[in-house]
Write a protein that holds these residues in place. Structure first.
Motif, mmCIF file in Angstrom:
data_model
loop_
_atom_site.group_PDB
_atom_site.id
_atom_site.type_symbol
_atom_site.label_atom_id
_atom_site.label_comp_id
_atom_site.label_asym_id
_atom_site.label_seq_id
_atom_site.Cartn_x
_atom_site.Cartn_y
_atom_site.Cartn_z
ATOM 1 N N ALA A 204 0.861 -1.180 0.000
ATOM 2 C CA ALA A 204 0.000 0.000 0.000
ATOM 3 C C ALA A 204 0.897 1.230 0.000
ATOM 4 O O ALA A 204 1.910 1.274 0.684
ATOM 5 C CB ALA A 204 -0.892 0.013 1.233
ATOM 6 N N HIS B 167 -1.730 6.207 -3.721
ATOM 7 C CA HIS B 167 -3.144 5.817 -3.782
ATOM 8 C C HIS B 167 -3.352 4.384 -4.234
ATOM 9 O O HIS B 167 -4.492 3.964 -4.400
ATOM 10 C CB HIS B 167 -3.960 6.722 -4.707
ATOM 11 N N HIS C 184 -7.041 3.363 -4.587
ATOM 12 C CA HIS C 184 -7.731 3.771 -3.365
ATOM 13 C C HIS C 184 -8.377 5.139 -3.509
ATOM 14 O O HIS C 184 -9.244 5.503 -2.729
ATOM 15 C CB HIS C 184 -6.720 3.825 -2.207
ATOM 16 N N ARG D 4 -7.145 7.875 -2.643
ATOM 17 C CA ARG D 4 -6.336 8.686 -1.740
ATOM 18 C C ARG D 4 -5.254 7.778 -1.168
ATOM 19 O O ARG D 4 -5.302 6.571 -1.351
ATOM 20 C CB ARG D 4 -7.212 9.272 -0.626
ATOM 21 N N ALA E 223 -3.115 5.122 0.567
ATOM 22 C CA ALA E 223 -3.451 3.872 1.255
ATOM 23 C C ALA E 223 -2.420 3.633 2.349
ATOM 24 O O ALA E 223 -1.221 3.715 2.096
ATOM 25 C CB ALA E 223 -3.455 2.713 0.258
ATOM 26 N N TRP E 224 -2.891 3.311 3.576
ATOM 27 C CA TRP E 224 -1.989 3.229 4.716
ATOM 28 C C TRP E 224 -1.641 1.813 5.143
ATOM 29 O O TRP E 224 -0.494 1.464 5.328
ATOM 30 C CB TRP E 224 -2.591 3.943 5.940
ATOM 31 N N SER F 272 -8.086 -2.658 3.792
ATOM 32 C CA SER F 272 -7.061 -1.616 3.745
ATOM 33 C C SER F 272 -7.640 -0.311 4.254
ATOM 34 O O SER F 272 -8.821 -0.037 4.089
ATOM 35 C CB SER F 272 -6.535 -1.445 2.316
ATOM 36 N N CYS G 179 -7.301 4.061 4.627
ATOM 37 C CA CYS G 179 -7.010 5.149 3.684
ATOM 38 C C CYS G 179 -7.010 6.493 4.389
ATOM 39 O O CYS G 179 -7.563 6.646 5.474
ATOM 40 C CB CYS G 179 -8.068 5.126 2.578
ATOM 41 N N SER G 180 -6.423 7.474 3.746
ATOM 42 C CA SER G 180 -6.388 8.820 4.303
ATOM 43 C C SER G 180 -7.766 9.486 4.301
ATOM 44 O O SER G 180 -7.947 10.521 4.918
ATOM 45 C CB SER G 180 -5.393 9.689 3.534
#
Length: 184
Positions: free
Chosen positions: A41, A45, A65, A67, A69-70, A88, A90-91
């Motif tokens: 990730a 994004h 994503h 934005r 993806a963390w 997953s 995301c921001s």
């Protein structure tokens, strides 16, 4: 920064593979040894899926994503070895559920918190009870019931300052306790 993921052999103390395809930082990786898959990730994004048996270390599947993806984690205990479905963060504050078998480029489920679109930094799953706990940049945490795909609990942490919930974990079989850490 090129956004590569590197596979290291601990016995040889050397890099045995570089997985390419991200344009920015890689924040999380996950593996599935049974299927020889590696997922990454990135801030670009994308979530990329690689087949580690291929010499060409470019993604075989890529999910957008929308934005940054963390973090990623298999959805069930069986997915730890089979990796059919994963989650997953995301921001944008959403947790997305992806199914590798479906050939869909969009998530099959999105877990959305009601209070804002603050970045979701971390999450944990209680596999036995189908609970999902998420930590956010504004110091809140939330618990979702994955069977019903609904939000069941939201709480602001007891930090004196608004600090992101950096890491958390569900504890116990009844999912009545959780542990979290903030960036104070």
């Amino acid at each position: 920064f090129d956004g590569t993921s590197k596979l290291w052999d601990l016995k040889q103390h050397t890099c045995v593979g570089e997985f390419l395809g991200h344009q920015k930082q890689v924040y999380s990786v996950a593996t599935c040894y049974e299927k020889h898959l590696l997922l990454s990730a990135s801030y670009d994004h994308r979530i990329n899926v690689y087949d580690t048996r291929l010499d060409n270390h470019h993604p075989i599947i890529s999910f957008d994503h929308g934005r940054p993806a963390w973090y990623m984690k298999p959805k069930t205990l069986q997915d730890i070895s089979d990796l059919n479905v994963f989650l997953s963060s995301c921001s944008d504050g959403k947790i997305r559920e992806w199914d590798l078998r479906s050939n869909r480029s969009s998530p099959i489920v999105e877990y959305v918190n009601d209070f804002n679109d603050c970045p979701c930094n971390s999450f944990d799953i209680s596999y036995a009870k189908s609970k999902l706990i998420c930590g956010y940049d504004d110091g809140r945490l939330s618990i979702f019931d994955m069977e019903n795909q609904r939000l069941t609990f939201t709480k602001k942490t007891t930090s004196r300052y608004i600090r992101k919930v950096a890491i958390l974990s569900l504890m116990g079989g009844k999912v009545s306790k959780y542990l979290y850490g903030t960036n104070d």
